[in-house]
Motif scaffolding. Structure first.
Motif, PDB file in Angstrom:
ATOM      1  N   LEU A   2      36.326  37.180  32.459  1.00 29.73           N
ATOM      2  CA  LEU A   2      37.137  36.001  32.156  1.00 29.73           C
ATOM      3  C   LEU A   2      37.495  36.015  30.667  1.00 29.73           C
ATOM      4  CD1 LEU A   2      35.170  33.279  34.183  1.00 29.73           C
ATOM      5  CD2 LEU A   2      37.288  34.425  34.832  1.00 29.73           C
ATOM      6  N   PRO A   3      38.685  36.521  30.297  1.00 26.73           N
ATOM      7  CA  PRO A   3      39.750  37.005  31.179  1.00 26.73           C
ATOM      8  C   PRO A   3      39.541  38.462  31.596  1.00 26.73           C
ATOM      9  CG  PRO A   3      40.453  37.140  28.909  1.00 26.73           C
ATOM     10  CD  PRO A   3      39.105  36.472  28.881  1.00 26.73           C
ATOM     11  N   ASP A  37      43.985  30.718  31.445  1.00 30.83           N
ATOM     12  CA  ASP A  37      44.115  30.284  32.833  1.00 30.83           C
ATOM     13  C   ASP A  37      43.105  31.036  33.689  1.00 30.83           C
ATOM     14  OD1 ASP A  37      46.246  28.816  31.938  1.00 30.83           O
ATOM     15  OD2 ASP A  37      47.788  30.012  32.935  1.00 30.83           O
ATOM     16  N   GLY A  38      42.343  30.332  34.480  1.00 33.69           N
ATOM     17  CA  GLY A  38      41.352  30.966  35.334  1.00 33.69           C
ATOM     18  C   GLY A  38      39.990  31.086  34.688  1.00 33.69           C
ATOM     19  N   GLY A  39      39.882  30.756  33.409  1.00 28.30           N
ATOM     20  CA  GLY A  39      38.599  30.782  32.738  1.00 28.30           C
ATOM     21  C   GLY A  39      38.544  31.729  31.563  1.00 28.30           C
ATOM     22  N   ASP A  56      36.521  43.414  35.410  1.00 31.63           N
ATOM     23  CA  ASP A  56      36.493  42.060  35.962  1.00 31.63           C
ATOM     24  C   ASP A  56      35.725  41.178  34.994  1.00 31.63           C
ATOM     25  OD1 ASP A  56      37.947  42.437  38.310  1.00 31.63           O
ATOM     26  OD2 ASP A  56      36.193  43.160  39.397  1.00 31.63           O
TER      27      ASP A  56
END
Length: 357
Positions: A313-314, A252-254, A311
């Motif tokens: 993805l994920p 989710d989110g990339g 930071d």
């Protein structure tokens, strides 16, 4: 004696809903963020707070059944250690401990004999004649525990028993507390903010969020399969949400992860331990199938290791040694490659929970 608790209670705008069993001879830790209902749960079990619906049964005795039954605290077989210890300032240590047995009807001589026995079991006999303002925080915690045990209760409730102690004192008191509660035959329920206390002292953990049980199980079950982000944070693991299909998790989110659970289909959670993550300055060429790029967001010292928040993805957190930190020359903002072997990840279906004893 076990406790069957199935109730709801309202305090102002807050509502707590509980449905669980506290087993005899087991130590249960209750964790949760501020305002989740931890202290309210202890107050209800102690008889200091009435319930609005449901019932609570201690062994064969119904101690709460809304709205008709509410057994008052002094008629429950409960010992309580309060967060601030709540010792009577005008009484010496010996008489603080003897107060409970005396209030139950024992003679002064018998009550003081039981208090002396509790002091001896905790190795603090010399504190008997002192007043609470003449002892340290660690000593006060031991006295509060002795006072709770002196009534020979079936249930022992502890509210943040170690939170007021400094780091050096906490280690010794935790060891003493472990010794005492391991020898206690009834139910032990203790509230704590520290997951380390739960991991070291508890047989079972209940996590409260927003007035209800978010997850419960053994410490290892919660660490292996956290159901919420808060539980994952408590257990110190990365919890990654996504959709699984044939060993691939679309995050989710990339981002994409390879997971070993090839049979999974649909919404899933993946657990990745920080120590299973390897960090690289250049893209690695090893056997790890999960490789992705990110940037260092934060560096947090953790005893003998460093927690690196990334930071990406994920997004994930990794733990590395101080020497690795020096070798990689990491600082906030440093570009970094992340790798993790497929077999170090455990993915499971959303809502899947192990059967609990």
């Amino acid at each position: 004696m076990k406790i069957d608790a199935n109730f709801s209670v309202t305090r102002g705008d807050f509502r707590l809903n509980i449905d669980t069993i506290f087993s005899a001879g087991a130590v249960t830790a209750v964790l949760g963020p501020n305002g989740s209902g931890k202290s309210t749960l202890l107050r209800v079990l102690a008889g200091l707070q009435r319930i609005d619906s449901g019932e609570i049964v201690f062994g064969d005795q119904v101690v709460n059944k809304a709205p008709s039954i509410h057994v008052v605290p002094q008629e429950r077989s409960v010992g309580v250690v309060f967060q601030d210890y709540a010792l009577f300032p005008h009484l010496c240590v010996l008489n603080n401990i003897a107060f409970g047995p005396r209030s139950l009807g024992l003679s002064r001589k018998a009550s003081q004999a039981r208090a002396q026995s509790q002091l001896a079991s905790l190795g603090i006999t010399d504190l008997g004649p002192r007043k609470p303002n003449q002892i340290s925080g660690g000593q006060a915690q031991r006295v509060a525990l002795a006072r709770a045990l002196a009534t020979e209760p079936n249930v022992l409730l502890l509210d943040e028993p170690l939170s007021a102690l400094d780091v050096q004192t906490r280690e010794g008191v935790r060891a003493e507390l472990e010794k005492q509660i391991n020898g206690f035959g009834g139910c032990v329920v203790f509230v704590t903010h520290d997951p380390l206390d739960a991991m070291l002292l508890a047989d079972r953990v209940i996590v409260l969020e927003d007035g209800s049980i978010a997850q419960q199980g053994t410490p290892s079950e919660l660490a292996a399969r956290p159901q919420t982000d808060y539980v994952a944070t408590l257990m110190g693991v990365n919890l990654i949400r996504g959709v699984a299909d044939q060993g691939v998790l679309q995050v989710d989110g990339g981002g994409v992860l390879s997971v070993p659970q090839v049979e999974l289909r649909g919404a899933a959670l993946a657990v990745l331990r920080p120590e299973a993550i390897t960090l690289h300055l250049l893209r690695p060429e090893g056997s790890a199938r999960n490789v992705w790029q990110g940037r260092v967001r934060a560096l947090t010292p953790m005893h003998d290791r460093i927690r690196v928040s990334i930071d990406a993805l994920p997004p994930v957190a990794a733990t590395i040694t101080h020497s690795a930190l020096a070798d990689l020359k990491l600082s906030v903002g440093t570009p970094i490659w992340v790798s993790a072997k497929t077999l170090t990840i455990e993915a499971f279906k959303v809502g899947a929970k192990k059967e609990l004893e």
